[in-house]
Design a protein around this motif. Structure first.
Motif, PDB file in Angstrom:
ATOM      1  N   THR A 282       3.585  10.596   0.772  1.00 16.87           N
ATOM      2  CA  THR A 282       3.383  11.671  -0.078  1.00 16.87           C
ATOM      3  C   THR A 282       3.906  10.944  -1.632  1.00 16.87           C
ATOM      4  OG1 THR A 282       3.037  13.899  -0.973  1.00 16.87           O
ATOM      5  CG2 THR A 282       5.152  13.351  -0.159  1.00 16.87           C
TER       6      THR A 282
ATOM      7  N   ALA B 155      -3.891   8.878   3.617  1.00 18.95           N
ATOM      8  CA  ALA B 155      -3.936   9.418   2.657  1.00 18.95           C
ATOM      9  C   ALA B 155      -2.942  10.689   2.572  1.00 18.95           C
ATOM     10  CB  ALA B 155      -5.384  10.281   2.384  1.00 18.95           C
ATOM     11  N   ASP B 156      -2.579  11.033   1.242  1.00 21.68           N
ATOM     12  CA  ASP B 156      -1.586  12.351   1.061  1.00 21.68           C
ATOM     13  C   ASP B 156      -2.211  13.516   1.765  1.00 21.68           C
ATOM     14  OD1 ASP B 156       0.451  13.897   0.503  1.00 21.68           O
ATOM     15  OD2 ASP B 156      -0.293  14.154  -1.663  1.00 21.68           O
ATOM     16  N   THR B 157      -1.285  14.351   2.638  1.00 20.86           N
ATOM     17  CA  THR B 157      -1.971  15.239   3.342  1.00 20.86           C
ATOM     18  C   THR B 157      -0.561  16.305   3.440  1.00 20.86           C
ATOM     19  OG1 THR B 157      -1.250  14.598   5.511  1.00 20.86           O
ATOM     20  CG2 THR B 157      -3.331  14.234   4.926  1.00 20.86           C
TER      21      THR B 157
ATOM     22  N   ALA C 211       0.985   4.228  -2.956  1.00 20.78           N
ATOM     23  CA  ALA C 211       0.774   5.489  -2.595  1.00 20.78           C
ATOM     24  C   ALA C 211       1.762   6.412  -3.124  1.00 20.78           C
ATOM     25  CB  ALA C 211       0.948   5.659  -1.164  1.00 20.78           C
TER      26      ALA C 211
ATOM     27  N   ARG D 123       0.866  -1.215   0.074  1.00 18.70           N
ATOM     28  CA  ARG D 123      -0.017  -0.052  -0.059  1.00 18.70           C
ATOM     29  C   ARG D 123       0.694   1.223  -0.001  1.00 18.70           C
ATOM     30  NH1 ARG D 123      -2.996  -3.424   3.682  1.00 18.70           N
ATOM     31  NH2 ARG D 123      -2.247  -2.342   5.407  1.00 18.70           N
TER      32      ARG D 123
END
Length: 371
Positions: A290, A313-315, A11, A7
């Motif tokens: 990221t 999630a990409d923050t 990403a 995972r």
């Protein structure tokens, strides 16, 4: 069901292993990690090789072979080059399939110039060219520290078509100089007619050491406000570095280079094993998810993430303001960002120099014992 490392890779984070040894190569362990742990690259440094050569019995016959190759008058540093170049070359071969499958983005193996050259720009350039030629694999990366001399050397190495891993990056100002050196090197390479698509680079930003230093200063203050800021500086620094990267590689200057085939210099998160056992052991992996980045992990961190890592999630872009606020709060407590970062780079160089000296002593001792 996909694994945490699968995972993470999905990403957009390339998983690299921060370790290499002759036994890992000979046993097939590295090749196995490509299949079971999504490894897409390898980083090395003097500390890794000092530990490996001092502890791994597989280096006994390798050292004897190096002595025969170099001759009886060869010094320890020449023998170290032979041993480490052979390891990196073989690792490059193991990762060749990854390199081809990703069109040269991954499948990279890093080999560092001697720490003794950290303040010698001409020596760094010569060593980088010599090591790259000795390894003789397109997927090798030569590691150069982000010292003043190293940053001066980087464009000269890049224009020779050699891919570079810029190591020991701590501060934002330091990173801006690294980006400038990378862009300058690409521009010079283009002037020489080089294929820019074959040149790759990463900037290795150290994470856990930032927290270790700043947490110590916060603990010395001993206030509730100080304690509330523990464990946040390492991630915040990476997030602000990511903002600088986004600005630099969104510029017209880079767009011209990209049209000629140039690649973005990726950020590589280094020193990702936590130093404070109170922190989650996957803090510097889950906290830096990221796309188009690299996370190089020691095996302990790799296995921890494989077991229970989480991939949020990409923050990253949305975290810039909070990162700014974190350093503003540290400054309000009297913690000087520039002074901390200068201290960390100096200590990083000292540690690698000490490991290099240890490596020289180990090789000299093992050579004497084998005579």
């Amino acid at each position: 069901m996909s694994t945490p490392l699968e995972r993470l890779s999905a990403a957009g984070v390339s998983v690299w292993l921060d370790d290499l040894s002759r036994s890992r190569l000979d046993s097939g362990s590295l090749a196995e990690l490509l299949e079971t742990r999504c490894i897409a690259g390898v980083t090395t440094n003097p500390t890794i090789f000092a530990q490996a050569i001092s502890q791994d019995p597989a280096y006994g016959p390798r050292l004897a072979e190096a002595v025969r190759t170099a001759g009886p008058e060869a010094g320890a540093e020449e023998l170290i080059d032979l041993l480490t170049v052979a390891d990196v070359r073989d690792a490059c071969d193991v990762l060749r399939g990854v390199h081809e499958r990703t069109d040269g983005v991954d499948g990279r193996v890093s080999l560092e110039v001697s720490p003794a050259l950290a303040h010698d720009s001409e020596g760094t350039i010569e060593a980088a060219k010599r090591l790259a030629a000795a390894v003789d694999r397109e997927n090798v990366m030569i590691k150069i520290p982000a010292t003043e001399a190293g940053i001066y050397a980087i464009p000269r190495v890049l224009e020779a078509g050699i891919s570079v891993n810029v190591t020991l990056v701590f501060s934002l100002d330091q990173y801006r100089k690294v980006v400038e050196a990378y862009l300058t090197g690409l521009e010079r390479a283009r002037e020489h007619g080089a294929d820019l698509s074959r040149i790759a680079s990463v900037a290795s930003v150290f994470v856990s050491r930032v927290d270790a230093e700043i947490d110590g200063r916060l603990d010395a203050l001993g206030t509730e406000e100080a304690r509330a800021l523990r464990g946040g500086a390492g991630l915040a620094n990476c997030r602000l570095t990511h903002r600088v990267q986004s600005q630099a590689f969104g510029s017209e200057r880079f767009r011209v280079l990209a049209a000629a085939g140039a690649r973005v210099q990726r950020l590589l998160w280094a020193s990702t094993g936590v130093k404070d056992p109170a922190y989650p052991d996957t803090l510097y992996v889950s906290g830096l998810v990221t796309p188009d980045t690299v996370n190089t992990m020691p095996e302990k961190t790799l296995e921890a993430f494989a077991d229970h890592g989480e991939v949020p999630a990409d923050t990253m872009p949305g975290s810039y303001a909070a990162a700014d606020a974190h350093f503003d709060a540290l400054a309000g407590l009297g913690i000087d960002y520039a002074q901390v970062m200068e201290k960390l780079q100096a200590e990083g160089l000292e540690k690698f120099s000490a490991s290099w000296s240890e490596l020289v002593d180990v090789v000299a001792t093992r050579r004497s014992d084998s005579v």
